[in-house]
Design an enzyme around this catalytic site. Structure first.
Site, PDB file in Angstrom:
ATOM      1  CD  GLU A 271      -1.266  -0.300   3.693  1.00 41.42           C
ATOM      2  OE1 GLU A 271      -2.245  -1.050   3.594  1.00 41.42           O
ATOM      3  OE2 GLU A 271      -1.036   0.397   4.697  1.00 41.42           O
ATOM      4  NE  ARG A 274       7.269   8.517   2.742  1.00 45.32           N
ATOM      5  CZ  ARG A 274       7.050   9.401   3.716  1.00 45.32           C
ATOM      6  NH1 ARG A 274       7.480  10.638   3.556  1.00 45.32           N
ATOM      7  NH2 ARG A 274       6.442   9.052   4.829  1.00 45.32           N
ATOM      8  NE  ARG A 309       7.258  14.141   4.737  1.00 40.29           N
ATOM      9  CZ  ARG A 309       8.582  14.102   4.715  1.00 40.29           C
ATOM     10  NH1 ARG A 309       9.267  15.021   4.029  1.00 40.29           N
ATOM     11  NH2 ARG A 309       9.239  13.142   5.333  1.00 40.29           N
ATOM     12  CE1 TYR A 313       5.983  12.934  11.229  1.00 36.25           C
ATOM     13  CE2 TYR A 313       5.602  13.823   9.034  1.00 36.25           C
ATOM     14  CZ  TYR A 313       5.185  13.065  10.104  1.00 36.25           C
ATOM     15  OH  TYR A 313       3.965  12.438  10.057  1.00 36.25           O
ATOM     16  CB  CYS A 338       1.757  33.724  13.886  1.00 36.07           C
ATOM     17  SG  CYS A 338       1.374  35.330  13.181  1.00 36.07           S
ATOM     18  CD  GLU A 339       2.884  28.005  15.548  1.00 33.78           C
ATOM     19  OE1 GLU A 339       3.955  27.597  16.051  1.00 33.78           O
ATOM     20  OE2 GLU A 339       1.834  28.165  16.205  1.00 33.78           O
TER      21      GLU A 339
END
Length: 418
Positions: A271, A274, A309, A313, A338-339
């Site tokens: 399955e 990616r 991502r 991560y 705002c991060e």
């Protein structure tokens, strides 16, 4: 890793025109690369008598892309109502769909059963009694616990929320049989973005061993094993790609040996998501600001809501600047959320970037647009497909502010308890 030289050359000749026509930012996918990669996967497992890929819809849930998967003969791996509906809307049905969810709700079970059903892959022994009507064909997701290791994305199997524990597996099949199940599969998913083909071969071996043990105790045969997804792609330029040819050959050897000992062999399912589309998608964005403080920051017109991502991560995505090479400077490439983790690259050597330059963020063909969100009211970008003939199709329009505000338009509803 950097996109293929072929795709790079095609983009070099047309990307400025594409940007002028569609505007930035956008995700762009390469039809030619996706098709060729899917065909290569099929060839890698041609020595397995019955092999099928179930494309993981969560990686790239776009009907146009899914139709390419259908052309390749792939089924669809779904984990939500929306993914089931998308698959059915393009004509998939029954055993062309595998439904693997966790903490499955009554509503999800109802949709899974409707319209020809699907292959139901249960994540928990407690779900057996919650299935409205037990299908003839049932599968369980196996979590081997301490018997295997995972990786940083899915984590240690003991700590993972997924799957039926080793000591529960026999009882799970017994209970399913008591409710009417007569056909059986076995599934697992232990790692994500795995580049060591031997790990995946060992996963196939583990499931075949489980099949032998369970078959003897239950007096049944298993129709298939599904070794899950998790096939990795080399995001960093120095990483070696997964040896899919060796993986296919070694797993085929396992199946031949199984058949020699038992007179039959189950089908093999994968399955992948990616692995199929990841290297064949890019996020195209334009530099709009340059900030010089303690570091040099290059601001672009997209943000983490388009590709989360790196922020989630700490993942690496290769970046190139259209038409620029040579002397480099070290910069952070950032969006406007705002991060502070809204960064596509941290202290990355890149050619000197000026406002208006076009940046190509590589390996964004899976878990890019699909993981988008609307924090700060940011809208997700459009999706484009670069066709094999060089034409470019819009396959999803960009979101608008009106889309975000839609859920604020509703009939008032007030409840006063008591």
């Amino acid at each position: 890793m950097p996109i293929s030289a072929e795709l790079s050359n095609r983009l070099a000749g047309s990307l400025e025109e594409i940007v002028e026509h569609f505007g930035t930012p956008f995700h762009l996918y390469d039809e030619k690369g996706i098709r060729e990669n899917g065909e290569a996967l099929i060839r890698a497992f041609e020595e397995v008598e019955s092999f099928r890929e179930y494309f993981a819809v969560k990686a790239l849930p776009n009907p146009t892309i899914m139709k390419i998967m259908q052309d390749l003969g792939f089924g669809f791996d779904c984990s939500s109502i929306a993914e089931l509906l998308l698959s059915r809307q393009i004509g998939a049905s029954g055993e062309q769909i595998m439904f693997t969810s966790n903490n499955t709700s009554a509503a999800e079970f109802a949709v899974a059963e409707a319209d020809g059903g699907c292959v139901l892959n249960l994540d928990d022994i407690s779900l057996i009694d919650k299935v409205p009507r037990m299908p003839e064909l049932i599968c369980f997701r196996y979590n081997p616990g301490e018997r295997r290791s995972g990786n940083s994305i899915i984590g240690n199997p003991i700590e993972a929320k997924y799957g039926v524990a080793h000591d529960q597996l026999l009882e799970a099949y017994q209970k399913a049989m008591q409710r009417g199940a007569r056909r059986f599969g076995l599934h697992t998913m232990l790692a994500s973005n795995e580049l060591n083909h031997a790990y995946m071969v060992e996963t196939a071996r583990m499931l075949l061993d489980r099949v032998v043990s369970l078959s003897e105790k239950l007096g049944i045969q298993f129709e298939f094993i599904n070794i899950g997804g998790g096939l990795g792609i080399p995001y960093r330029p120095q990483e070696k790609p997964l040896d899919i040819v060796s993986m296919g050959r070694e797993i085929a050897d396992l199946f031949r040996s199984f058949k020699a000992h038992h007179g039959y062999a189950p089908k093999l399912f994968l399955e992948s998501g990616r692995y199929i589309t990841g290297p064949y998608g890019v996020l195209i964005t334009r530099a709009i600001n340059r900030k010089e403080i303690y570091r040099t920051y290059v601001g672009v017109d997209s943000c983490m809501s388009s590709l989360m991502r790196p922020g989630m991560y700490g993942a690496y995505h290769h970046i190139s600047v259209l038409g620029k090479q040579g002397e480099q400077e070290t910069v952070d490439v950032v969006g406007s959320l705002c991060e502070n983790n809204d960064k596509f690259a941290v202290q990355r050597p890149l050619p000197a970037i000026q406002d208006g330059d076009i940046l190509i963020i590589h390996d964004a063909g899976a878990h890019g647009h699909a993981m988008g969100f609307n924090y700060n009211g940011k809208t997700r970008p459009k999706e484009l497909l670069l066709r094999s003939d060089g034409s470019v199709d819009l396959i999803r329009r960009e979101e608008t502010i009106d889309d975000i505000f839609t859920t604020l338009n509703f009939e008032p509803d007030r409840f006063i308890p008591g």
